[in-house]
Motif scaffolding. Structure first.
Motif, mmCIF file in Angstrom:
data_model
loop_
_atom_site.group_PDB
_atom_site.id
_atom_site.type_symbol
_atom_site.label_atom_id
_atom_site.label_comp_id
_atom_site.label_asym_id
_atom_site.label_seq_id
_atom_site.Cartn_x
_atom_site.Cartn_y
_atom_site.Cartn_z
ATOM 1 N N ALA A 268 56.671 34.641 50.063
ATOM 2 C CA ALA A 268 56.242 35.449 51.213
ATOM 3 C C ALA A 268 55.684 36.810 50.794
ATOM 4 O O ALA A 268 56.139 37.857 51.266
ATOM 5 N N PRO A 269 54.669 36.817 49.927
ATOM 6 C CA PRO A 269 54.098 38.093 49.483
ATOM 7 C C PRO A 269 53.173 38.688 50.537
ATOM 8 O O PRO A 269 52.920 38.079 51.585
ATOM 9 N N ASP A 270 52.641 39.861 50.242
ATOM 10 C CA ASP A 270 51.674 40.495 51.139
ATOM 11 C C ASP A 270 50.292 39.869 51.015
ATOM 12 O O ASP A 270 49.449 40.043 51.904
ATOM 13 N N GLY A 271 50.044 39.160 49.922
ATOM 14 C CA GLY A 271 48.756 38.512 49.752
ATOM 15 C C GLY A 271 48.734 37.639 48.516
ATOM 16 O O GLY A 271 49.535 37.829 47.588
ATOM 17 N N ILE A 272 47.827 36.660 48.520
ATOM 18 C CA ILE A 272 47.675 35.741 47.393
ATOM 19 C C ILE A 272 46.192 35.638 47.046
ATOM 20 O O ILE A 272 45.348 35.458 47.929
ATOM 21 N N ALA A 273 45.891 35.739 45.759
ATOM 22 C CA ALA A 273 44.554 35.436 45.245
ATOM 23 C C ALA A 273 44.668 34.153 44.433
ATOM 24 O O ALA A 273 45.557 34.025 43.592
ATOM 25 N N THR A 274 43.789 33.197 44.695
ATOM 26 C CA THR A 274 43.855 31.929 43.966
ATOM 27 C C THR A 274 42.465 31.399 43.672
ATOM 28 O O THR A 274 41.526 31.626 44.439
ATOM 29 N N THR A 275 42.336 30.723 42.553
ATOM 30 C CA THR A 275 41.122 29.956 42.307
ATOM 31 C C THR A 275 41.214 28.671 43.122
ATOM 32 O O THR A 275 42.300 28.116 43.296
ATOM 33 N N ILE A 276 40.089 28.213 43.633
ATOM 34 C CA ILE A 276 40.053 26.916 44.324
ATOM 35 C C ILE A 276 39.332 25.968 43.378
ATOM 36 O O ILE A 276 38.118 25.788 43.430
#
Length: 316
Positions: free
Chosen positions: A85-93
Motif C-alpha cells: 500500500a505505497p503512495d505510488g508504484i512505477a513499473t515496466t509493462i
C-alpha cells in the motif's frame, strides 16, 4: 538532455527544495522492473530513481527479478508492491497482458501507477490502466535507427538483429520498427535470439554469419548483446557494420574507436528520475502524472564526447 528537459528538472529541483506542506514524512514509492542491476543499462535507471528519491526525501523500494525478463516473477513483485500500500508504484509493462490484472488491482486500491521504460506499442490504457508513461517510443526508435543505419551507405541485402530477451515488449517494438524501414528498402532482417549469455550470443552470431555470408550489418537491441558481440565484430574489422541501442562506457569506447557507428539513447536516468518525481508530486500535491517522452537520441562520433564522462557515472 535537451533544453526543455533540463528546465523541467531544474523547476522540480526548485519546487522540492522549498518547504513542503501537508506531509510530515516522505512518500513511499515502489519501482518494479523486469530486469536488475546485473544489466549495465539498469544501473542507470536505478541511479536516476535513487537520486530523485534522495532529492524529495522519498522512501524508495526497488524490486526486480534475479533473471532478466522473468515475467512471472515480475508479476509477483508487482503484487508484493501493491500489498505494501505505497503512495505510488512505477513499473515496466514488459508483457502485453501478464501485468494487466495487477494494474487493475492497484487502481481498485487507489494506488497511483506510472509505467516507465517498457510499454507495448499498441497498449490499451483502459484495459491496462496506468496514469502516465515515462520512456522512449521503442517502435519509433527502431525506425529512427534503421534510417540512420541506411544513411551510412554500408548496408546491403541482409541485416542481423541481436535480440537478448525475446518477447520483451520494448525489444519487440524496436525490432518491428527496424523491419518496417529496412524491408521497405529490400533489406532482409534476421532476428537472432542471442540470450543473455555472452558465449551463446557469440556462437549464435558466428553460426549465422557463416550460413548467411551476405549479412552486411549487425544491430544489437541493448547493451547485453553489444558487450557480448563487440569482440566478434572487432575481429572482422570493418567488414561488418555495427550499431546498437543504449549507452554504456563500452558503447562509448566502441564509437570513439570506430568499431560502432552509433547507438540509440533513450535517457534511462531521466526515466527512473522522473518516475519517482511524478509519483512524489502526486502524493504531495495530488498532481496527476503526465506522459514524458524521453526521446530518441542518436549518439555517434559527432557527439559521443558529450556523454563520455557521464556514461562512466551511470548517468548517460
Amino acid at each position: 538532455m535537451n533544453l526543455k528537459s533540463a528546465l523541467v528538472l531544474a523547476a522540480l529541483a526548485m519546487l522540492l527544495s522549498c518547504p513542503l506542506p501537508g506531509r510530515a514524512e516522505g512518500s513511499r514509492i515502489f519501482l518494479v522492473s523486469h530486469a536488475g542491476a546485473g544489466d549495465p543499462f539498469w544501473k542507470i535507471e536505478f541511479r536516476g530513481a535513487m537520486d530523485a528519491a534522495k532529492m524529495c526525501a522519498a522512501q524508495l523500494t526497488i524490486l526486480a527479478p534475479d533473471i532478466p525478463n522473468d515475467i512471472v516473477r515480475q508479476t509477483e513483485l508487482l503484487e508484493q508492491a501493491i500489498a505494501a500500500a505505497p503512495d505510488g508504484i512505477a513499473t515496466t509493462i514488459s508483457h502485453p497482458t501478464a501485468l494487466t490484472s495487477k494494474l487493475r488491482l492497484a487502481r481498485e486500491r487507489g494506488i497511483p501507477v506510472v509505467a516507465f521504460n517498457a510499454l507495448p506499442h499498441d497498449v490499451d490504457r483502459l484495459r491496462t490502466p496506468f496514469l502516465a508513461y515515462i520512456g522512449m517510443n521503442d517502435h519509433s526508435a527502431g525506425e529512427a535507427a534503421a534510417r540512420r543505419a541506411l544513411a551510412s551507405g554500408r548496408l546491403r541485402t541482409r541485416v542481423a538483429v541481436a535480440v537478448q530477451q525475446p518477447g520483451l515488449t520494448g525489444l519487440t517494438s524496436r525490432l518491428n520498427g527496424l523491419r518496417n524501414i529496412f524491408e521497405e528498402q529490400g533489406i532482409i532482417v534476421d532476428a537472432l535470439d542471442v540470450t543473455s549469455d555472452p558465449d551463446v550470443a557469440r556462437q549464435v552470431v558466428t553460426d549465422h554469419l557463416r550460413l548467411r555470408p551476405d549479412t552486411s550489418g549487425l544491430i544489437c537491441l541493448g547493451p547485453i548483446g553489444t558487450h557480448a558481440l563487440a569482440p566478434l565484430v572487432k575481429k572482422r574489422g570493418s567488414a561488418l557494420y555495427f550499431a546498437s541501442f543504449d549507452i554504456t562506457p563500452l558503447t562509448v569506447q566502441l564509437i570513439r574507436e570506430g568499431t560502432m557507428d552509433f547507438t540509440v539513447d533513450q535517457q534511462p536516468y531521466m526515466q527512473g528520475f522522473m518516475s519517482v518525481m511524478l509519483l512524489d508530486l502526486a502524493a504531495r500535491y495530488a498532481l496527476t502524472p503526465a506522459d514524458i517522452d524521453t526521446g530518441v537520441g542518436i549518439v555517434d562520433a559527432e557527439n559521443v564526447e558529450t556523454v563520455r564522462a557521464l556514461a562512466r557515472e551511470n548517468v548517460r
